[in-house]
Design a protein around this motif. Structure first.
Motif, short mmCIF file in Angstrom:
data_model
loop_
_atom_site.label_atom_id
_atom_site.label_comp_id
_atom_site.label_asym_id
_atom_site.label_seq_id
_atom_site.Cartn_x
_atom_site.Cartn_y
_atom_site.Cartn_z
N SER A 76 0.81 -1.21 0.00
CA SER A 76 0.00 0.00 0.00
C SER A 76 0.85 1.26 0.00
N GLY A 77 0.26 2.32 -0.54
CA GLY A 77 0.82 3.65 -0.33
C GLY A 77 0.56 4.00 1.13
N ILE A 78 1.25 4.99 1.64
CA ILE A 78 1.09 5.30 3.06
C ILE A 78 0.01 6.37 3.24
N MET A 79 -1.14 5.94 3.75
CA MET A 79 -2.28 6.83 3.98
C MET A 79 -2.14 7.41 5.39
N LYS A 80 -2.29 8.68 5.52
CA LYS A 80 -2.20 9.38 6.82
C LYS A 80 -0.86 9.14 7.53
N ASN A 81 -0.67 7.93 8.05
CA ASN A 81 0.62 7.60 8.66
C ASN A 81 0.84 6.10 8.60
N ALA A 82 2.01 5.65 9.04
CA ALA A 82 2.38 4.24 8.90
C ALA A 82 1.39 3.32 9.61
N THR B 194 -2.18 2.83 8.09
CA THR B 194 -2.14 1.98 6.90
C THR B 194 -1.92 0.51 7.28
N MET B 195 -0.93 0.30 8.13
CA MET B 195 -0.57 -1.08 8.51
C MET B 195 -1.74 -1.77 9.21
N GLU B 196 -2.48 -1.00 10.01
CA GLU B 196 -3.59 -1.58 10.76
C GLU B 196 -4.66 -2.14 9.80
N ARG B 197 -4.96 -1.37 8.76
CA ARG B 197 -5.96 -1.84 7.79
C ARG B 197 -5.46 -3.08 7.04
N MET B 198 -4.19 -3.10 6.73
CA MET B 198 -3.64 -4.27 6.02
C MET B 198 -3.72 -5.52 6.90
N VAL B 199 -3.39 -5.33 8.17
CA VAL B 199 -3.45 -6.46 9.11
C VAL B 199 -4.89 -6.93 9.26
N HIS C 104 1.03 -12.54 1.63
CA HIS C 104 2.28 -11.79 1.73
C HIS C 104 1.90 -10.33 2.01
N LEU C 105 2.34 -9.81 3.12
CA LEU C 105 2.08 -8.40 3.41
C LEU C 105 3.39 -7.63 3.29
N LYS C 106 3.31 -6.52 2.58
CA LYS C 106 4.48 -5.66 2.51
C LYS C 106 4.36 -4.64 3.64
N SER C 107 5.23 -4.75 4.61
CA SER C 107 5.13 -3.90 5.79
C SER C 107 5.40 -2.45 5.44
N ILE C 108 4.79 -1.57 6.24
CA ILE C 108 4.95 -0.14 6.03
C ILE C 108 6.12 0.35 6.89
N PRO C 109 7.09 1.04 6.28
CA PRO C 109 8.22 1.54 7.08
C PRO C 109 7.72 2.36 8.26
N GLY C 110 8.26 2.10 9.42
CA GLY C 110 7.87 2.86 10.60
C GLY C 110 6.66 2.32 11.33
N ALA C 111 6.12 1.16 10.90
CA ALA C 111 4.96 0.58 11.60
C ALA C 111 5.37 0.15 13.01
N SER C 112 4.43 0.23 13.94
CA SER C 112 4.76 -0.06 15.34
C SER C 112 4.99 -1.55 15.56
N ASP D 299 3.79 -3.63 17.70
CA ASP D 299 2.57 -4.42 17.92
C ASP D 299 1.93 -4.84 16.61
N LEU D 300 1.85 -3.89 15.68
CA LEU D 300 1.24 -4.20 14.39
C LEU D 300 2.10 -5.16 13.58
N MET D 301 3.41 -5.00 13.66
CA MET D 301 4.32 -5.92 12.97
C MET D 301 4.11 -7.33 13.51
N HIS D 302 3.97 -7.43 14.83
CA HIS D 302 3.77 -8.73 15.45
C HIS D 302 2.45 -9.36 14.97
N ALA D 303 1.38 -8.56 14.99
CA ALA D 303 0.08 -9.07 14.54
C ALA D 303 0.15 -9.53 13.08
N ALA D 304 0.84 -8.74 12.25
CA ALA D 304 0.99 -9.11 10.84
C ALA D 304 1.65 -10.48 10.72
#
Lengths: 427, 253
Positions: free
Chosen positions: A121-127, A130-135, A152-160, A162-167
């Protein structure tokens, strides 16, 4: 569509189709299509089963289509020069809803079009937004739809974290594209992006994968965590880095972060930005091809970057593959006796691949192998014959110089990248 | 040279092998259909005999691993290639050798059988990839295929595992049989196609949303292509033209 009576249905269909056209088009520069490496099994008679990965079709550019590869949105707050969805680019912007992505994935999968979803995804509002919706998309597919295909999820640079873990709990693979091989390149072309924002999540996932693997050795009921590992992509030919620079970066990703794959994407000119190659310049396909060859040689054939590209040779030879290039620089090690040489040495012979090496090793237990056997095994004799001996009459190519061998091999090949064939008639 | 003709079944082929050993034939040719004329020798029609077939198979089981046995069966499924003589040479080599010959790549029958095995494997893989289910009004996902080899027996398990929550049919139009999963088990079926259904992918029997997803898939296929990297040679190598007529993305939008 004769049976459709509802006009709303048409507009719904057109809307989805228009979104798909934009968001698939914008996602296509991500070259990864891999859907292998995971062993997610069908659960409770649900949908899907993940195994060694299948390419369901190939586009006209010859690339494998295995996943539904789309952006969730092409709205982006960043302005990376090499990217079509950069903020300053005047293009149509659109986003899929969570349910639209779920519906497309399920319906494509049910028809055997795909192995699963590759969502970026492009980065909407902030990392994190965006990452939360993908997860959420991945979570819905797994928990509401009992979908056991590949994600396959392409992580968003700067994602927290917690969200990385959930992904990691829902995805088979996570990736983060480093894009620019060097820090200088990144600063020049992607001033909003920080290398740390990419490295930190990658490191977190590397560590968590190891942790889960260790726990699984002790406890049986540990959930899977990014079972197909991580990957990244570097753009080739957008800035001035050498092949050696790129290979060094790739090696570091394989060693330090235990990456499953590093992808090399020849830069496709998409803008008139004077920091970049002009529109209409050639995509560096040959260079990309040589990098993949070298990548394979490092991962499966025991070569190091310094062997393939010593400091004095920063770029690969365009005419010959990296393995042949190395062999020609090390003629003193050849010829090898096919009926006796060690596997580690056979791996270094140009024209002989892993499958053939296994056949040679099994076959020679039964008797002496001849040239005829080697040909039937599918070895590229045009290249291999200069570096080996075996039972039967030898090819009379001994005592040739490196340049003579190169000339002979080139004169006898018809590769798609061969440009200078005519000049070689002097040999 | 004598010619042994069998009834196209695997047991029939093994019965022919039994015959070769029973009569100690050396110069022999096994095939599915009687050739027009045989120069020096006679044509013998083999009766399929399950007991004899089983004796040959049991004998092979002692000499070969599961993979070795499978590669003989796979060569049989490569029905359009006529590899019976290679299969016989492989069996002879296996039975006469004191040790396992599966990896004896100094033997030409072993090399050839392995190549055939790879071809069958590739066709099987293609069918796993190229099936394009269409949802019918009866809520069954259907696809008709024309594979080079008889690979339906080899893809059954894959589809059974993957599409466990939907009914589906995969039909080999070339060989006139298919498999049907009814949410419980997979059965072999034959279909009598009616006149109306002849226009194979007719909208008449499709679910009302089917055309939508086909269009979306075609759109995706188009949009995910990078035109400046066009490479039709590579495209055709991966998706040979003979498969196009059954591929949704290669049909006009």
């Amino acid at each position: 569509m004769l049976f459709v009576v509802n006009a709303n249905y048409f507009s719904f269909m057109e809307k989805i189709q228009a979104k798909l056209a934009i968001l698939a088009d914008a996602a296509k520069y991500d070259v990864s299509c891999s859907s292998s490496g995971s062993t997610r099994k069908n659960k409770d008679k649900g949908l899907g089963d993940t195994g060694s990965g299948i390419c369901h079709t190939y586009t006209e550019d010859g690339r494998c289509v295995s996943l539904l590869k789309i952006l969730m949105s092409n709205i982006c707050i960043y302005d990376c020069a090499y990217c079509v969805t950069r903020r300053s680019n005047d293009i149509k912007r659109t986003s899929f809803s969570v349910d639209e992505v779920v519906d497309l994935t399920m319906n494509f999968y049910r028809r055997n079009y795909i192995e699963g979803l590759f969502l970026s995804s492009g980065i909407m509002k902030n990392a994190d937004y965006t990452m939360e919706r993908m997860v959420l998309i991945a979570k819905k597919l797994r928990t509401e739809q009992n979908f056991n295909g590949y994600i396959h999820l392409k992580s968003i640079p700067g994602a927290s974290p917690d969200l990385m873990h959930a992904a990691g709990l829902y995805a088979d693979r996570l990736s983060m594209n480093i894009e620019m091989p060097t820090n200088e390149g990144l600063r020049l072309l992607a001033p909003d992006k920080k290398r740390e924002d990419m490295i930190v999540p990658i490191r977190q996932i590397t560590n968590e994968i190891t942790q889960y693997q260790d726990e699984r050795k002790v406890l049986r009921k540990v959930p899977t965590f990014v079972p197909a590992g991580q990957s990244t992509q570097v753009i080739v030919g957008a800035t001035g880095e050498t092949d050696r620079d790129i290979m060094k970066v790739a090696s570091a990703f394989y060693d330090k972060f235990k990456m499953k794959r590093v992808y090399y994407s020849g830069y496709v000119p998409i803008s008139n930005d004077n920091r970049l190659p002009a529109l209409g310049s050639q995509v560096p396909l040959l260079r990309e091809n040589r990098l993949y060859q070298a990548d394979w040689l490092q991962r499966f054939y025991g070569f190091t970057t310094d062997e393939l590209l010593p400091e004095t040779i920063p770029f690969f030879d365009s005419e010959i593959d990296p393995k042949l290039g190395w062999a020609l620089r090390n003629m003193s090690l050849f010829p090898l006796d096919i009926n006796k040489a060690d596997k580690s040495l056979l791996l270094r012979v140009p024209g002989i691949g892993l499958h053939s090496i296994n056949k040679i090793i099994e076959g020679r237990k039964f008797g002496q192998l001849t040239w005829d056997h080697l040909k039937k095994m599918g070895i590229a004799m045009n290249r291999a014959k200069h570096f080996i001996t075996c039972a039967g009459l030898s090819e009379p190519t001994r005592d040739l110089t490196e340049m003579q061998i190169k000339g002979l091999i080139l004169a006898g090949s018809s590769g798609k990248f061969l440009l200078h064939q005519k000049q070689l008639s002097i040999f | 040279m004598d010619v042994l003709v069998y009834d196209k079944t695997f047991e029939g082929f093994l019965s022919a092998v039994f015959y070769v050993y029973e009569y100690k034939l050396t110069d022999v040719h096994i095939c599915k259909e009687a050739p027009g004329t045989v120069m020096f020798g006679k044509t013998i029609h083999i009766d399929t005999d399950e007991v004899k077939a089983k004796r040959v198979w049991d004998g092979l089981t002692k000499k070969l691993s599961r993979e070795g046995l499978q590669s003989i069966y796979h060569a049989y499924l490569a029905d359009t290639l006529q590899e019976e003589d290679t299969m016989l040479a492989y069996i002879r080599h296996a039975l006469s050798s004191p040790r396992n010959i599966e990896k004896d790549y100094s033997n030409f029958a072993v090399l050839r059988l392995q190549r055939v095995d790879r071809m069958v494997h590739r066709e099987r893989h293609r069918m796993k990839a190229f099936i394009r289910f269409k949802l019918t009004k009866d809520n069954i996902f259907y696809d008709g295929i024309e594979p080079d080899f008889n690979v339906i027996p080899l893809i059954r398990e894959h589809f059974e595992k993957r599409y466990a929550d939907q009914q589906w049919i995969i039909y080999d139009l070339r060989r006139g049989f298919g498999i049907y999963y009814d949410l419980k088990t997979v059965q072999t079926i034959t279909i009598t196609f009616s006149e109306e259904s002849q226009g194979a992918d007719s909208v008449l029997w499709m679910d009302q949303n089917e055309a939508l997803y086909q269009t979306l898939w075609q759109q995706y296929f188009k949009s995910t292509n990078i035109a400046s990297r066009k490479n039709m040679k590579l495209h055709i190598r991966h998706v040979p033209k003979r498969y196009w007529k059954h591929l949704t993305e290669k049909s006009p939008m």
